[in-house]
Design a protein around this motif. Structure first.
Motif, PDB file in Angstrom:
ATOM      1  N   HIS A   1       1.013  -1.084   0.069  1.00 30.85           N
ATOM      2  CA  HIS A   1       0.112  -0.041   0.197  1.00 30.85           C
ATOM      3  C   HIS A   1       0.860   1.157   0.079  1.00 30.85           C
ATOM      4  N   LYS A   2       0.404   2.285  -0.780  1.00 30.63           N
ATOM      5  CA  LYS A   2       1.444   3.602  -0.622  1.00 30.63           C
ATOM      6  C   LYS A   2       1.221   4.292   0.281  1.00 30.63           C
ATOM      7  N   ASP A   3       0.427   4.104   1.156  1.00 31.32           N
ATOM      8  CA  ASP A   3       0.039   4.812   2.305  1.00 31.32           C
ATOM      9  C   ASP A   3       0.774   4.370   3.455  1.00 31.32           C
ATOM     10  N   ILE A   4       1.719   4.877   4.117  1.00 35.08           N
ATOM     11  CA  ILE A   4       2.569   4.102   5.292  1.00 35.08           C
ATOM     12  C   ILE A   4       1.717   3.927   6.311  1.00 35.08           C
ATOM     13  N   GLU A   5       0.753   4.861   6.797  1.00 35.67           N
ATOM     14  CA  GLU A   5      -0.013   4.730   7.603  1.00 35.67           C
ATOM     15  C   GLU A   5      -1.011   3.450   7.763  1.00 35.67           C
TER      16      GLU A   5
END
Length: 223
Positions: free
Chosen positions: A24-28
């Motif tokens: 996923h490109k969103d680290i969170e």
């Protein structure tokens, strides 16, 4: 530098044989997914090299995991060449997974004593991977080669440890065919991460899917 030895990686996969495969490109979002899997009993996690700046996400994620999920072994997947493998090892990848077998990757991984799990779709590829030093080989794509391939390889080569990826689902029917055929562990992608759960940030659902999958595997192994 890797935090876990290649033997520790193998034993972790053997003991907790569900290996999530995720990007996923969103680290969170990635952090919450790893934590949810960790709480569900997962101890080896394959983040995949499938997006722009994936190495930057992995580097930050791996640092966070070391503190928040200390027993989680982070590896990287979708690696097809040695330079990329080396890049991720510099970021602390504990194992390297690929969709194919590349002898050059074995050279850089063996030099640093990092586990390389190459993708294999023929008996000859499995044998070559073992000759080059693989503790585990990846049967890929699993939904194409089928569980009969696993059973067929294990007959003349019973020492073979296989991780099947592709078409694996957290259901008793699906997991039964793979573990009864003789796999050591399975890599599981989208079926372990429902889109609606991620969209709704329902991390508990993912934790429960992991727990349920482990219960199914335990049941299969005791039959």
């Amino acid at each position: 530098m890797s935090k876990f030895t290649r033997i520790e990686v193998f034993f972790a996969m053997q003991k907790a044989p569900i290996i999530p495969v995720f990007y996923h490109k969103d680290i969170e979002v990635a952090k919450q997914i790893v934590k949810a899997c960790y709480e569900g009993g997962v101890r080896a996690f394959e983040f995949t090299n499938r997006g722009d700046f994936a190495h930057e996400i992995f580097g930050e994620l791996n640092k966070w995991v070391s503190k928040e999920c200390p027993d989680m072994i982070m590896g990287i997947g979708s690696i097809v060449d040695a330079p990329t493998a080396s890049l991720y090892m510099q970021l602390g990848a504990n194992f390297i997974v690929g969709p194919l077998l590349n002898p050059d990757i074995f050279k850089v991984c063996n030099r640093r004593q990092v586990a390389y799990i190459p993708g294999c779709g023929t008996v000859s590829e499995v044998g070559l991977a073992q000759e080059l030093g693989a503790e585990v080989v990846k049967v890929f794509p699993g939904d194409v080669v089928g569980s009969s391939f696993v059973k067929g390889v294990k007959a003349p080569m019973p020492w073979t440890n296989m991780m099947v990826t592709g078409g694996v689902a957290p259901t008793e029917e699906n997991l039964s065919k793979w573990f009864q055929a003789g796999v050591t562990c399975v890599g599981m992608g989208s079926n372990l991460f429902p889109k609606e759960a991620i969209a709704q940030e329902d991390w508990k659902q993912i934790t429960q899917l992991c727990k349920d999958a482990f219960l199914i595997v335990d049941k299969i192994k005791t039959q």
